[in-house]
Design an enzyme around this catalytic site. Structure first.
Site, PDB file in Angstrom:
ATOM      1  N   ALA A 173      28.052  45.623  19.215  1.00  0.00           N
ATOM      2  CA  ALA A 173      28.294  45.174  17.845  1.00  0.00           C
ATOM      3  C   ALA A 173      27.161  44.271  17.393  1.00  0.00           C
ATOM      4  O   ALA A 173      26.471  43.656  18.210  1.00  0.00           O
ATOM      5  CB  ALA A 173      29.628  44.418  17.765  1.00  0.00           C
ATOM      6  N   ASP A 174      26.991  44.208  16.080  1.00  0.00           N
ATOM      7  CA  ASP A 174      26.020  43.281  15.525  1.00  0.00           C
ATOM      8  C   ASP A 174      26.551  42.775  14.191  1.00  0.00           C
ATOM      9  O   ASP A 174      27.146  43.534  13.427  1.00  0.00           O
ATOM     10  CB  ASP A 174      24.659  43.953  15.315  1.00  0.00           C
ATOM     11  N   THR A 175      26.359  41.498  13.935  1.00  0.00           N
ATOM     12  CA  THR A 175      26.860  40.894  12.696  1.00  0.00           C
ATOM     13  C   THR A 175      25.682  40.404  11.858  1.00  0.00           C
ATOM     14  O   THR A 175      24.840  39.660  12.355  1.00  0.00           O
ATOM     15  CB  THR A 175      27.790  39.708  13.017  1.00  0.00           C
TER      16      THR A 175
END
Length: 198
Positions: A74-76
């Site tokens: 995941a990446d935010t």
């Protein structure tokens, strides 16, 4: 599709927040293997595209070393207008970010990618809209003194002291913390991963 109940799940992230979020829905990764990739945005890359690309690159990098496992990455990316606000380098940059977010609506793009043991890749971007109340210098100074901004995209953690800055939120709350649980669960189940009963 055959069920992969016995397959391992590798989390391609060093974020303790993502581990805590997964635990909330009964998922404990068998291994944690942070991806070491270059997270520099490309020229003219939108924050949304950046979040998706980084999640996919992290998943691919980690999947190479964990054959036969499910890999979740995941990446935010916090976006103010078309500008991506990454993790601030120092308190001065964190202050600048908080001034930009003050009294404004911004978007949090969460890229999620799952690679199944057979190599199938599925990914998506989850968008949450967040509105900050106006922040004065006292608010910003107190928040910077807490050190909570360190290592956080956009210089704030919604699950911490910055909760008092949030006037309105539209979309997934867990996405702002670091991983949309609804979407992570849907991608994993769609590829045949079910956590083993305790």
């Amino acid at each position: 599709m055959s069920s992969h109940v016995s397959s391992k799940l590798v989390l391609a992230s060093a974020s303790p927040r993502r581990v805590e979020l997964l635990a909330q829905i009964g998922i404990t990764p068998d291994a944690i293997s942070p991806a070491d990739i270059d997270e520099t945005p490309r020229r003219d890359e939108s924050p949304r595209r950046l979040a998706l690309r980084l999640a996919e690159e992290k998943a691919r990098a980690v999947a190479q070393a964990h054959e036969g496992a499910f890999v979740l990455a995941a990446d935010t990316v916090v976006a103010c207008g078309q500008r991506a606000l990454g993790k601030p380098e120092d308190a001065a940059e964190a202050r600048k970010f908080l001034h930009m977010l003050s009294g404004r609506r911004h978007r949090v793009h969460g890229g999620i990618c799952v690679i199944a043991p057979d190599g199938t890749l599925r990914s998506r971007v989850v968008e949450t809209q967040v509105i900050f109340r106006g922040l004065n210098e006292g608010d910003i100074n107190r928040y910077l003194a807490s050190d909570e901004w360190q290592g956080k995209a956009g210089a704030y953690a919604i699950q911490g002291q910055a909760a008092v800055f949030i006037r309105h939120l539209s979309g997934s709350y867990s996405n702002v913390v670091g991983l949309s649980l609804y979407d992570a669960d849907a991608l994993l189940r769609g590829l045949g991963y079910y956590p083993e009963a305790a």
